[in-house]
Design a protein around this motif. Structure first.
Motif, PDB file in Angstrom:
ATOM      1  N   VAL A 101       0.844  -1.202   0.000  1.00 39.14           N
ATOM      2  CA  VAL A 101       0.000   0.000   0.000  1.00 39.14           C
ATOM      3  C   VAL A 101       0.877   1.250   0.000  1.00 39.14           C
ATOM      4  N   GLU A 102       1.961   1.230   0.780  1.00 40.32           N
ATOM      5  CA  GLU A 102       2.885   2.372   0.784  1.00 40.32           C
ATOM      6  C   GLU A 102       3.522   2.555  -0.592  1.00 40.32           C
ATOM      7  N   ALA A 103       3.937   1.465  -1.218  1.00 43.73           N
ATOM      8  CA  ALA A 103       4.578   1.542  -2.539  1.00 43.73           C
ATOM      9  C   ALA A 103       3.605   2.058  -3.598  1.00 43.73           C
ATOM     10  N   VAL A 104       2.373   1.535  -3.586  1.00 41.99           N
ATOM     11  CA  VAL A 104       1.374   1.998  -4.553  1.00 41.99           C
ATOM     12  C   VAL A 104       1.069   3.474  -4.317  1.00 41.99           C
ATOM     13  N   GLY A 105       0.956   3.866  -3.060  1.00 42.20           N
ATOM     14  CA  GLY A 105       0.722   5.275  -2.738  1.00 42.20           C
ATOM     15  C   GLY A 105       1.853   6.163  -3.231  1.00 42.20           C
ATOM     16  N   ALA A 106       3.093   5.688  -3.089  1.00 48.90           N
ATOM     17  CA  ALA A 106       4.247   6.467  -3.560  1.00 48.90           C
ATOM     18  C   ALA A 106       4.245   6.587  -5.080  1.00 48.90           C
ATOM     19  N   VAL A 107       3.901   5.504  -5.761  1.00 45.94           N
ATOM     20  CA  VAL A 107       3.851   5.530  -7.228  1.00 45.94           C
ATOM     21  C   VAL A 107       2.736   6.454  -7.712  1.00 45.94           C
ATOM     22  N   LEU A 108       1.577   6.366  -7.074  1.00 44.02           N
ATOM     23  CA  LEU A 108       0.429   7.186  -7.491  1.00 44.02           C
ATOM     24  C   LEU A 108       0.540   8.627  -7.016  1.00 44.02           C
ATOM     25  N   GLY A 109       1.288   8.848  -5.941  1.00 40.83           N
ATOM     26  CA  GLY A 109       1.385  10.184  -5.369  1.00 40.83           C
ATOM     27  C   GLY A 109       0.164  10.578  -4.557  1.00 40.83           C
ATOM     28  N   ARG A 110      -0.620   9.585  -4.165  1.00 39.32           N
ATOM     29  CA  ARG A 110      -1.821   9.810  -3.355  1.00 39.32           C
ATOM     30  C   ARG A 110      -2.188   8.493  -2.669  1.00 39.32           C
ATOM     31  N   GLU A 111      -3.181   8.581  -1.802  1.00 30.32           N
ATOM     32  CA  GLU A 111      -3.682   7.366  -1.157  1.00 30.32           C
ATOM     33  C   GLU A 111      -4.278   6.442  -2.222  1.00 30.32           C
ATOM     34  N   PRO A 112      -3.920   5.157  -2.209  1.00 30.83           N
ATOM     35  CA  PRO A 112      -4.501   4.240  -3.187  1.00 30.83           C
ATOM     36  C   PRO A 112      -5.980   3.988  -2.891  1.00 30.83           C
ATOM     37  N   GLY A 113      -6.740   3.734  -3.937  1.00 31.97           N
ATOM     38  CA  GLY A 113      -8.161   3.446  -3.797  1.00 31.97           C
ATOM     39  C   GLY A 113      -8.419   1.990  -3.470  1.00 31.97           C
ATOM     40  N   VAL A 115      -9.528  -0.507  -5.280  1.00 35.33           N
ATOM     41  CA  VAL A 115      -9.032  -1.515  -6.222  1.00 35.33           C
ATOM     42  C   VAL A 115      -7.556  -1.802  -5.967  1.00 35.33           C
ATOM     43  N   ALA A 116      -6.756  -0.754  -5.835  1.00 33.46           N
ATOM     44  CA  ALA A 116      -5.318  -0.935  -5.592  1.00 33.46           C
ATOM     45  C   ALA A 116      -5.062  -1.640  -4.261  1.00 33.46           C
ATOM     46  N   VAL A 117      -5.777  -1.244  -3.221  1.00 33.69           N
ATOM     47  CA  VAL A 117      -5.598  -1.870  -1.903  1.00 33.69           C
ATOM     48  C   VAL A 117      -5.966  -3.344  -1.971  1.00 33.69           C
ATOM     49  N   ASN A 118      -7.040  -3.662  -2.670  1.00 27.72           N
ATOM     50  CA  ASN A 118      -7.445  -5.059  -2.790  1.00 27.72           C
ATOM     51  C   ASN A 118      -6.476  -5.869  -3.646  1.00 27.72           C
ATOM     52  N   LEU A 119      -5.890  -5.277  -4.671  1.00 30.71           N
ATOM     53  CA  LEU A 119      -4.881  -5.982  -5.464  1.00 30.71           C
ATOM     54  C   LEU A 119      -3.644  -6.291  -4.613  1.00 30.71           C
ATOM     55  N   VAL A 120      -3.243  -5.339  -3.801  1.00 34.48           N
ATOM     56  CA  VAL A 120      -2.122  -5.564  -2.881  1.00 34.48           C
ATOM     57  C   VAL A 120      -2.484  -6.676  -1.898  1.00 34.48           C
ATOM     58  N   ASN A 121      -3.672  -6.620  -1.330  1.00 35.75           N
ATOM     59  CA  ASN A 121      -4.116  -7.633  -0.376  1.00 35.75           C
ATOM     60  C   ASN A 121      -4.150  -9.017  -1.021  1.00 35.75           C
ATOM     61  N   LEU A 122      -4.696  -9.124  -2.219  1.00 30.30           N
ATOM     62  CA  LEU A 122      -4.772 -10.421  -2.904  1.00 30.30           C
ATOM     63  C   LEU A 122      -3.380 -10.952  -3.251  1.00 30.30           C
ATOM     64  N   THR A 123      -2.476 -10.062  -3.631  1.00 30.80           N
ATOM     65  CA  THR A 123      -1.100 -10.482  -3.899  1.00 30.80           C
ATOM     66  C   THR A 123      -0.466 -11.050  -2.630  1.00 30.80           C
ATOM     67  N   SER A 124      -0.701 -10.391  -1.503  1.00 29.75           N
ATOM     68  CA  SER A 124      -0.149 -10.896  -0.242  1.00 29.75           C
ATOM     69  C   SER A 124      -0.749 -12.258   0.102  1.00 29.75           C
ATOM     70  N   ILE A 125      -2.015 -12.444  -0.205  1.00 33.05           N
ATOM     71  CA  ILE A 125      -2.680 -13.721   0.077  1.00 33.05           C
ATOM     72  C   ILE A 125      -2.054 -14.843  -0.747  1.00 33.05           C
ATOM     73  N   VAL A 126      -1.794 -14.592  -2.024  1.00 34.39           N
ATOM     74  CA  VAL A 126      -1.186 -15.616  -2.887  1.00 34.39           C
ATOM     75  C   VAL A 126       0.180 -16.039  -2.339  1.00 34.39           C
ATOM     76  N   ILE A 127       0.989 -15.070  -1.972  1.00 35.49           N
ATOM     77  CA  ILE A 127       2.321 -15.373  -1.445  1.00 35.49           C
ATOM     78  C   ILE A 127       2.216 -16.176  -0.148  1.00 35.49           C
ATOM     79  N   VAL A 128       1.344 -15.755   0.733  1.00 40.48           N
ATOM     80  CA  VAL A 128       1.210 -16.418   2.033  1.00 40.48           C
ATOM     81  C   VAL A 128       0.570 -17.802   1.889  1.00 40.48           C
ATOM     82  N   VAL A 129      -0.324 -17.989   0.922  1.00 39.77           N
ATOM     83  CA  VAL A 129      -0.932 -19.311   0.698  1.00 39.77           C
ATOM     84  C   VAL A 129       0.140 -20.331   0.331  1.00 39.77           C
TER      85      VAL A 129
END
Length: 147
Positions: A101-113, A115-129
């Motif tokens: 979320v911090e990385a996406v926020g830095a890339v976007l230059g604003r708080e991620p919405g 969709v972005a937060v959920n994509l980050v969350n789902l990516t973390s889920i895949v790795i942890v699974v």
């Protein structure tokens, strides 16, 4: 056990693990979104709580279906290993969400919405699974030692 038989057994266990994981993921994503977007929780706290809620489904599903053919060690020992494994995995997932979320926020230059937060969350889920499968298969629901 010959290699094709071993591969079939791992594929069978893996597919059951993925079904349990899919249900747990639906639970986790639902709780996460409720906490973040309905009740305004911080994403890291929401990730931890959502993971813990999904853990109940994961333990029951994996113990009673995915790894039912494995030896049962004492319930306290098994639950302890399951909880320690998942505490580590939950911490890793929370760190991945925070960093993502911090990385996406830095890339976007604003708080991620959402969709972005959920994509980050789902990516973390895949790795942890993937990590959870390795740990459940090798440590938590282990094969009985040969006598």
């Amino acid at each position: 056990m010959n290699p094709p038989s071993r591969i079939r057994r791992i594929a069978s266990v893996g597919s059951r693990f993925l079904v349990v994981g899919a249900l747990s993921t639906i639970i986790e994503v639902g709780v996460f979104n409720l906490l973040v977007f309905v009740w305004g929780w911080d994403v890291v706290a929401a990730k931890i709580v959502a993971s813990l809620v999904a853990l109940v489904n994961a333990y029951i599903g994996n113990r009673e279906w995915t790894f039912r053919h494995r030896d049962r060690r004492g319930r306290v020992s098994e639950v302890t290993l399951f909880l320690v494994t998942n505490a580590v995995c939950t911490a890793i997932g929370a760190v991945l969400v925070w960093v993502g979320v911090e990385a996406v926020g830095a890339v976007l230059g604003r708080e991620p919405g959402a969709v972005a937060v959920n994509l980050v969350n789902l990516t973390s889920i895949v790795i942890v699974v993937l990590l959870r499968f390795v740990l459940y298969h090798g440590i938590v629901f282990r094969v009985a030692p040969t006598k």
